[in-house]
Motif scaffolding. Structure first.
Motif, PDB file in Angstrom:
ATOM      1  N   LYS A 288      70.923   8.142  54.845  1.00 27.15           N
ATOM      2  CA  LYS A 288      72.109   8.437  54.068  1.00 27.15           C
ATOM      3  C   LYS A 288      71.976   7.389  52.831  1.00 27.15           C
ATOM      4  CE  LYS A 288      76.257   9.321  52.997  1.00 27.15           C
ATOM      5  NZ  LYS A 288      77.322   8.272  53.590  1.00 27.15           N
ATOM      6  N   LEU A 289      72.338   8.230  51.816  1.00 23.75           N
ATOM      7  CA  LEU A 289      72.277   7.436  50.241  1.00 23.75           C
ATOM      8  C   LEU A 289      73.475   7.832  49.606  1.00 23.75           C
ATOM      9  CD1 LEU A 289      69.220   8.206  50.809  1.00 23.75           C
ATOM     10  CD2 LEU A 289      68.652   7.254  48.726  1.00 23.75           C
ATOM     11  N   TYR A 290      73.779   7.228  48.695  1.00 25.43           N
ATOM     12  CA  TYR A 290      75.282   7.240  47.992  1.00 25.43           C
ATOM     13  C   TYR A 290      74.839   7.492  46.442  1.00 25.43           C
ATOM     14  CZ  TYR A 290      78.132   5.712  51.814  1.00 25.43           C
ATOM     15  OH  TYR A 290      78.925   5.888  53.092  1.00 25.43           O
ATOM     16  N   ALA A 291      75.134   8.797  45.838  1.00 25.76           N
ATOM     17  CA  ALA A 291      74.877   8.749  44.599  1.00 25.76           C
ATOM     18  C   ALA A 291      75.787   8.318  43.708  1.00 25.76           C
ATOM     19  CB  ALA A 291      74.584  10.337  44.334  1.00 25.76           C
ATOM     20  N   ASP A 292      77.220   8.530  43.765  1.00 29.58           N
ATOM     21  CA  ASP A 292      78.311   8.161  43.098  1.00 29.58           C
ATOM     22  C   ASP A 292      79.522   7.682  44.069  1.00 29.58           C
ATOM     23  OD1 ASP A 292      79.023  10.473  44.264  1.00 29.58           O
ATOM     24  OD2 ASP A 292      79.931  11.136  42.153  1.00 29.58           O
ATOM     25  N   GLY A 293      80.595   7.515  43.643  1.00 32.01           N
ATOM     26  CA  GLY A 293      81.934   7.101  44.400  1.00 32.01           C
ATOM     27  C   GLY A 293      82.677   8.178  44.676  1.00 32.01           C
ATOM     28  N   ALA A 294      83.979   7.932  44.643  1.00 27.75           N
ATOM     29  CA  ALA A 294      84.873   9.077  45.055  1.00 27.75           C
ATOM     30  C   ALA A 294      85.865   9.334  43.909  1.00 27.75           C
ATOM     31  CB  ALA A 294      85.814   8.524  46.333  1.00 27.75           C
ATOM     32  N   THR A 339      72.420  12.747  50.898  1.00 29.54           N
ATOM     33  CA  THR A 339      73.137  12.117  49.935  1.00 29.54           C
ATOM     34  C   THR A 339      74.281  12.412  49.522  1.00 29.54           C
ATOM     35  OG1 THR A 339      70.725  12.084  48.730  1.00 29.54           O
ATOM     36  CG2 THR A 339      72.859  11.191  47.375  1.00 29.54           C
ATOM     37  N   HIS A 340      75.389  11.273  49.439  1.00 29.92           N
ATOM     38  CA  HIS A 340      76.770  11.496  49.280  1.00 29.92           C
ATOM     39  C   HIS A 340      76.828  12.063  47.557  1.00 29.92           C
ATOM     40  CE1 HIS A 340      81.072   9.656  48.382  1.00 29.92           C
ATOM     41  NE2 HIS A 340      80.431   9.596  47.339  1.00 29.92           N
ATOM     42  N   ALA A 341      77.599  12.878  47.295  1.00 32.26           N
ATOM     43  CA  ALA A 341      77.557  13.112  45.695  1.00 32.26           C
ATOM     44  C   ALA A 341      78.695  14.114  45.658  1.00 32.26           C
ATOM     45  CB  ALA A 341      76.310  14.192  45.249  1.00 32.26           C
ATOM     46  N   ILE A 342      79.794  13.311  44.869  1.00 34.97           N
ATOM     47  CA  ILE A 342      81.207  13.966  44.701  1.00 34.97           C
ATOM     48  C   ILE A 342      81.187  14.701  43.243  1.00 34.97           C
ATOM     49  CG2 ILE A 342      83.548  13.316  44.470  1.00 34.97           C
ATOM     50  CD1 ILE A 342      82.928  13.041  47.212  1.00 34.97           C
ATOM     51  N   GLY A 343      80.846  14.094  42.122  1.00 35.64           N
ATOM     52  CA  GLY A 343      80.835  14.622  40.808  1.00 35.64           C
ATOM     53  C   GLY A 343      80.072  15.571  40.457  1.00 35.64           C
ATOM     54  N   ASP A 344      80.320  16.297  39.436  1.00 36.51           N
ATOM     55  CA  ASP A 344      79.292  17.481  39.217  1.00 36.51           C
ATOM     56  C   ASP A 344      78.100  16.871  38.570  1.00 36.51           C
ATOM     57  OD1 ASP A 344      80.702  16.701  36.796  1.00 36.51           O
ATOM     58  OD2 ASP A 344      81.487  18.649  36.517  1.00 36.51           O
ATOM     59  N   SER A 345      78.092  15.692  37.918  1.00 32.31           N
ATOM     60  CA  SER A 345      77.096  14.997  37.366  1.00 32.31           C
ATOM     61  C   SER A 345      76.161  14.537  38.656  1.00 32.31           C
ATOM     62  CB  SER A 345      77.303  13.925  36.515  1.00 32.31           C
ATOM     63  OG  SER A 345      76.115  13.383  35.887  1.00 32.31           O
ATOM     64  N   ALA A 346      76.904  13.845  39.410  1.00 33.26           N
ATOM     65  CA  ALA A 346      75.939  13.404  40.683  1.00 33.26           C
ATOM     66  C   ALA A 346      75.355  14.435  41.436  1.00 33.26           C
ATOM     67  CB  ALA A 346      76.943  12.663  41.431  1.00 33.26           C
ATOM     68  N   ASN A 347      76.058  15.472  41.667  1.00 29.44           N
ATOM     69  CA  ASN A 347      75.529  16.817  42.236  1.00 29.44           C
ATOM     70  C   ASN A 347      74.636  17.214  41.606  1.00 29.44           C
ATOM     71  OD1 ASN A 347      76.866  17.899  44.993  1.00 29.44           O
ATOM     72  ND2 ASN A 347      78.776  17.085  43.684  1.00 29.44           N
ATOM     73  N   ARG A 348      74.486  17.560  40.428  1.00 27.36           N
ATOM     74  CA  ARG A 348      73.254  17.925  39.482  1.00 27.36           C
ATOM     75  C   ARG A 348      72.170  17.032  39.513  1.00 27.36           C
ATOM     76  NH1 ARG A 348      74.433  19.781  33.424  1.00 27.36           N
ATOM     77  NH2 ARG A 348      75.206  21.503  34.638  1.00 27.36           N
ATOM     78  N   VAL A 349      72.175  15.516  39.425  1.00 26.33           N
ATOM     79  CA  VAL A 349      71.207  14.921  39.596  1.00 26.33           C
ATOM     80  C   VAL A 349      70.560  14.868  40.657  1.00 26.33           C
ATOM     81  CG1 VAL A 349      70.720  12.297  39.681  1.00 26.33           C
ATOM     82  CG2 VAL A 349      72.145  13.208  37.663  1.00 26.33           C
ATOM     83  N   MET A 350      71.158  14.758  41.853  1.00 29.41           N
ATOM     84  CA  MET A 350      70.619  15.014  43.183  1.00 29.41           C
ATOM     85  C   MET A 350      69.969  16.350  43.594  1.00 29.41           C
ATOM     86  SD  MET A 350      70.741  11.902  44.008  1.00 29.41           S
ATOM     87  CE  MET A 350      69.641  12.054  45.425  1.00 29.41           C
TER      88      MET A 350
END
Length: 538
Positions: A288-294, A339-350
């Motif tokens: 489990k990884l974290y790309a961004d926060g909440a 991978t935890h991804a909340i924002g659209d930028s974090a989702n795009r990256v991952m």
């Protein structure tokens, strides 16, 4: 005649338990509804009509459910079971309606816990007048010499008092990648965002094994009481996984756990060398990884600035090159990357990183946890590369009151898009993220299908075009959740050969009116054919 009767009886197969005169939603491929089940050695022998099962099987224990409703044991595809257990030992700040309410709860806790750190969790400034982050001034006045750390409901922000900050050595203007020490006019407010929280939290003394065991057993009983029989525990160090496994092996913890190993060097060194680990109750096959926060704490990483904070985009918790390196490491292993991804930028990256190492049509089941805000240009990557969106329906109904302030109307339309995400692969696992949300899977089902809060607001549902059907929601909490963790052959539906994990409910989840769902009594919960709720009933 007597000889015929005896002959028939001797040919009945032996079982440990027969459940009959029920309405059993098997959640098999055809969504078949049965009446009875025969169970032996913790697994299902047969499912069928009352006449078939009672004719072909005999058992020392038979349970006539008198028409009550049976479902596969609910699986929470994304939770924090260990953290939830520990939260039962701290100040419960869930639902606090103001900062003053938080302070009163902390003071009351301090009276009964007069020594050591004061730790709490569950506050949400979005539920307070003004919706502003708190300041540590009043905490300092109340506790000038005792450290206090109060974590936000999402776990991605906290407030610490001056003594806690002093012990951690935090100074105004201090920076770190993936975190923020909030200051105003050159003074620390006490608010910590994402990785800044750990700078203080690491100082909290560990609990002894006996205290942890009792907390986990209490957490387990609360889960059984709402029909949960398996939980995904997302992001654990090896030492915690080993502790949970030891309790399970000694029979001191029964809950089935799909444990995602945390993103740390010790976990990679051990598990990549030894491979996945699985018992009847513990399964480790993911990191489990974290790309961004909440979103609520404005740590989610967005492509465009927050609508309510001009110029602020949030941030990635580590740089892109790090996530890329882990993807290249894990693609050559048998482990999932989650991978935890909340924002659209974090989702795009991952999504782009996953796509760079995965092949179309793969069966690796790499996951994006939350997939909360996904730009329309990126959503097709889920389907093309068989990436699993793991979502939490109650996030939508908790966030709907203020998410538009963060995102604006245009971005909000492609947030919490469960139906759009389901269409990518034809299935979607559902969870709660507890203790961020309530542990109750009835709330998951209700939020997924009706997209409303417990009062029925808003009329027609929040962005109802992305509501799931009842069948989709039930599958998401059972067989699809099992599939998301490579366990669909052993659980998630009530079929011969699978574990006899099931829940009995008073009314039919698939038919009753919307608001009745939240109050549909859970009568019994079974794990491996043994009743675990109500406790002491075996």
């Amino acid at each position: 005649m007597l000889s015929v009767m005896l002959s028939c009886h001797t040919h009945r197969r032996s079982a440990d338990l027969i459940v009959h005169h029920a309405t059993i939603y098997t959640v098999d491929d055809d969504f078949h509804i049965a009446q009875a089940m025969a169970i032996k050695s913790g697994k299902i022998l047969a499912v069928g009509t009352d006449a078939q099962i009672l004719r072909d099987y005999s058992a020392a224990e038979e349970v006539d459910l008198q028409g009550k409703y049976v479902y596969p044991g609910f699986i929470d595809a994304h939770a924090h079971f260990y953290a939830y257990a520990l939260s039962l030992l701290s100040v419960d700040l869930t639902g606090a309606r103001s900062w003053e309410d938080v302070l009163k709860r902390v003071q009351a806790f301090a009276v009964t816990h007069p020594e050591g750190w004061i730790v709490g969790r569950g506050w949400d400034q979005n539920q307070w007048p003004g919706r502003q982050f708190p300041d540590r001034t009043e905490l300092d006045d109340l506790f000038p010499d005792r450290p206090v750390l109060l974590t936000r409901v999402d776990g991605h922000a906290a407030i610490a008092n001056g003594e806690a900050l002093r012990r951690a050595g935090v100074k105004p203007g201090q920076t770190l990648q993936g975190g923020l020490f909030v200051t105003q006019h050159g003074r620390l407010t006490g608010v910590l965002i994402d990785r800044a929280v750990e700078e203080v939290a690491r100082l909290i003394p560990s609990l002894d094994d006996s205290t942890r065991r009792k907390a986990l057993q209490e957490a387990e009983q609360r889960c059984f009481a709402v029909g949960l029989t398996t939980v995904a525990d997302c992001g654990l160090p090896k030492s915690t996984i080993d502790f949970l496994d030891s309790l399970q092996r000694r029979g001191e913890l029964q809950m089935r756990i799909y444990a995602m190993a945390a993103d740390d060097p010790e976990n990679y060194a051990y598990y990549l060398k030894h491979g996945p680990y699985q018992t009847d109750r513990m399964h480790v096959c993911a990191f489990k990884l974290y790309a961004d926060g909440a979103l609520g704490s404005r740590g989610a990483c967005l492509l465009q600035p927050y609508s309510d904070q001009p110029g602020w985009y949030g941030f990635l918790l580590k740089d892109r090159a790090y996530f890329d390196s882990i993807a290249h490491l894990l693609v050559n292993s048998p482990f999932q990357m989650c991978t935890h991804a909340i924002g659209d930028s974090a989702n795009r990256v991952m999504l782009q990183i996953y796509a760079s190492v995965l092949k179309p049509g793969n069966d690796r089941r790499w996951r994006i946890e939350h997939a909360q805000v996904v730009h329309p240009d990126d959503i097709g990557l889920f389907g093309k590369y068989a990436i699993v969106p793991s979502v939490q329906p109650t996030h939508a109904t908790s966030d709907m009151y203020w998410a538009g302030e963060r995102l604006g109307d245009q971005r909000l339309r492609y947030a919490y898009a469960f139906q759009d995400l389901l269409r990518q692969n034809g299935w979607i696992p559902l969870g709660t993220d507890f203790p961020v949300e309530d542990i109750d899977p009835r709330k998951t089902f209700y939020a997924a299908v009706f997209r409303q809060d417990s009062t029925g607001y808003p009329a027609g549902g929040f962005q109802s075009e992305n509501a799931l059907t009842r069948e989709q929601a039930l599958r998401g909490m059972t067989i699809w959740a099992a599939r998301a963790q490579f366990e669909e052959k052993e659980k998630g539906s009530l079929e011969p050969g699978k574990w006899a994990d099931f829940v009995v409910m008073e009314k039919d989840l698939m038919q009753i009116p919307a608001l009745d769902i939240l109050h549909n009594s859970i009568l019994t919960t079974y794990l491996a054919g043994k009743r675990v709720y109500p406790p002491g009933s075996e």
